[in-house]
Design a protein around this motif. Sequence first.
Motif, short mmCIF file in Angstrom:
data_model
loop_
_atom_site.label_atom_id
_atom_site.label_comp_id
_atom_site.label_asym_id
_atom_site.label_seq_id
_atom_site.Cartn_x
_atom_site.Cartn_y
_atom_site.Cartn_z
N TYR A 1 0.85 -1.18 0.00
CA TYR A 1 0.00 0.00 0.00
C TYR A 1 0.88 1.24 0.00
CZ TYR A 1 -3.87 -3.07 1.06
OH TYR A 1 -4.82 -4.05 0.99
N SER B 1 1.92 5.33 -1.14
CA SER B 1 1.34 6.62 -0.77
C SER B 1 0.09 6.93 -1.59
CB SER B 1 2.37 7.73 -0.97
OG SER B 1 2.84 7.67 -2.29
N HIS B 2 -0.02 6.28 -2.78
CA HIS B 2 -1.19 6.54 -3.62
C HIS B 2 -2.47 6.05 -2.97
CE1 HIS B 2 1.59 7.48 -6.77
NE2 HIS B 2 2.13 6.30 -6.67
N LEU B 3 -2.31 5.08 -2.10
CA LEU B 3 -3.49 4.41 -1.58
C LEU B 3 -3.74 4.77 -0.13
CD1 LEU B 3 -2.84 0.99 -3.23
CD2 LEU B 3 -4.67 2.54 -3.81
N GLU B 4 -3.29 5.94 0.28
CA GLU B 4 -3.44 6.31 1.68
C GLU B 4 -4.89 6.36 2.12
OE1 GLU B 4 -1.85 6.25 4.30
OE2 GLU B 4 -0.09 5.63 3.19
N ARG B 5 -5.76 6.63 1.15
CA ARG B 5 -7.17 6.71 1.55
C ARG B 5 -7.81 5.32 1.50
NH1 ARG B 5 -11.40 7.30 -2.95
NH2 ARG B 5 -10.42 5.77 -4.27
N SER B 6 -7.02 4.30 1.78
CA SER B 6 -7.53 2.94 1.60
C SER B 6 -8.60 2.55 2.62
CB SER B 6 -6.40 1.93 1.66
OG SER B 6 -5.83 1.97 2.93
N LEU C 1 0.60 0.22 -9.02
CA LEU C 1 1.00 1.54 -8.54
C LEU C 1 2.43 1.54 -8.02
CD1 LEU C 1 -2.18 2.88 -6.74
CD2 LEU C 1 -1.17 3.68 -8.86
N THR D 1 0.71 11.37 -6.65
CA THR D 1 -0.50 11.69 -7.41
C THR D 1 -1.70 11.36 -6.56
OG1 THR D 1 0.65 10.81 -9.30
CG2 THR D 1 -1.66 11.35 -9.62
N LYS E 1 -6.26 -2.12 4.33
CA LYS E 1 -4.90 -2.39 4.78
C LYS E 1 -4.92 -2.99 6.18
CE LYS E 1 -0.75 0.45 5.34
NZ LYS E 1 -0.27 1.82 5.16
#
Lengths: 277, 279
Positions: free
Chosen positions: A265, A267-272, B230, B254, B275
């Motif tokens: 996961y 940084s792009h998926l921080e809003r996971s 990603l 991004t 996660k």
Amino acid sequence: MAPEQILSVNKLSLSRQSGKTDIQLVHEVSFSIDQQEIVGLIGESGCGKSLTCLSLINLLPRIIRADSGEIFFQGTPLNDIKSSMMRSLRGKSMAMILQNPMSCFDSVFSIRYHFKETLQSHGMGWSKNRCRHICDALAEVGFENPKEIIDLYPFQMSGGMLQRVMIALALIMKVALLIADEPTTDLDLVSQNKILCLLAKMREQHGMSILLVTHDLSVIARLADRAIIMQQGKIVDSGSVKAIFAQGQHHPYTKALLNAHFNLYGSHLERSELEIC
Amino acid sequence: MLITTTHNRTKKNIMHLLELKGVKKSYVQGGFFGRKRHCHVLQDVNLVIDSGTCVGLLGRSGSGKSTLSRIALGLESPDAGKVLFNGKSLSEMKKQDRLSFRKNMQVVFQNSLGSVNPGFTAGQIIAEPLQNFESLNSKALQQKLENLIIQVGLSVGDLKKYPHQFSGGELQRICIARAIALKPKLIVLDEAVSSLDMIIQAKIINLLVELQQQLHIAYLFISHDLRVLLKMTDRLAVMDKGRIVEQVDIIEETILQERQLHTAFTELMEAILPKIPKK
């Protein structure tokens, strides 16, 4: 009401004879599953996850020998149960869904026939009423037109659809324990999410207990209450999902697993923390 | 909605490594007993891969990802449209160019056990492309094999083993060694890490990133797992029902949710599992 234990496994050991030496495949594995509980079993490939599952429903391959251990299902010991008794338990009280749904169905029979066969082998007849039950079960696992699905053949359906039919088969038998061996590994993310939502619904509405075998920690994070971590035939860590995912004292293998999981996961998926059904 | 990248617009005169232009493909379904039906797998696909970059191809199963990769590799010819390699059209290539195209395009599949000959040793598997394209004496070949197997993180002794003696992750490393043996310009990775367990998957991804930096290879990375893509890709193309519906440049930090994205993309994004547990 205290939760009732549906399955308990006590010091299960499995081995395979190779020449003159024995190869220990599963070593003194003990765990239990409460009613309406989802237990996740995670480990690398070849660590004995699937063998443990197969021994629960007494379908071990012939070359694998159970050396020791006891399995209790709803309080009944399964070790020296008659094979006819085991047959009626299997499919009726506990069912298994597998990784590759394509190989679990017979291509020359329709879905209707698969239901019919399952029902009849457990002594339930076939009637108009049954057909309605099947349609209800199919509708519940998310098919919009169950009447059309019921006459399809397995090769006309996708992997995700067949996986849902498998769950419908378990549903119509009202099983108490569902053993899901890598149920979503072959599916894409969208189908995976649908199946996991469905399993959660089965637990909520039908009180099923689920043993969820996987190699993906995110599946455990999504669904399980407790997790068991296996490595080379041994349980190295177990506990509530919250404790496993929290920082703390863990076995090195668990740590490596968590590391690989968290690294995925970026940084792009921080809003996971997405809202999931 | 097709967003060409600004990067491509400004450097229009630069030749692309691989370019797919208006590619269409359909298969015929049924016909033996039933009615014949045309199944349109690819419809008007445009995709550009520049040398040294990693382009990710994301899509659900059945969206046409693998067909696209087969056409890009020249294993199948498109019904309409063109595949250009270094500016030359694949269908009009002379023999010499075609050989160089074959040499420069390699592939790694998901099923590693199914993509090697079970009767070959690891050494023979890796040596096959070298024997086809380069005339090396046995000593030079052995030296090259040893270098390659070390490069993918295995040991020299492993060259003598057979496929069944390796685990899935190790065998995938051998497939990667075979793919990089000829120092290709582009490797197609068709779900190359999807069936591996998490720790091994992370290791293979690290290996691929390392090799890309060392050898300046371009990747076409096909997957349905956005998390993996990603981590690796410079640009992401999203496929849905045989079309590329979205192309996004992945720049660090991004924020993907800033723009209105195609539903096929958001659907896959929302399907990413949590996660940490919510409870």
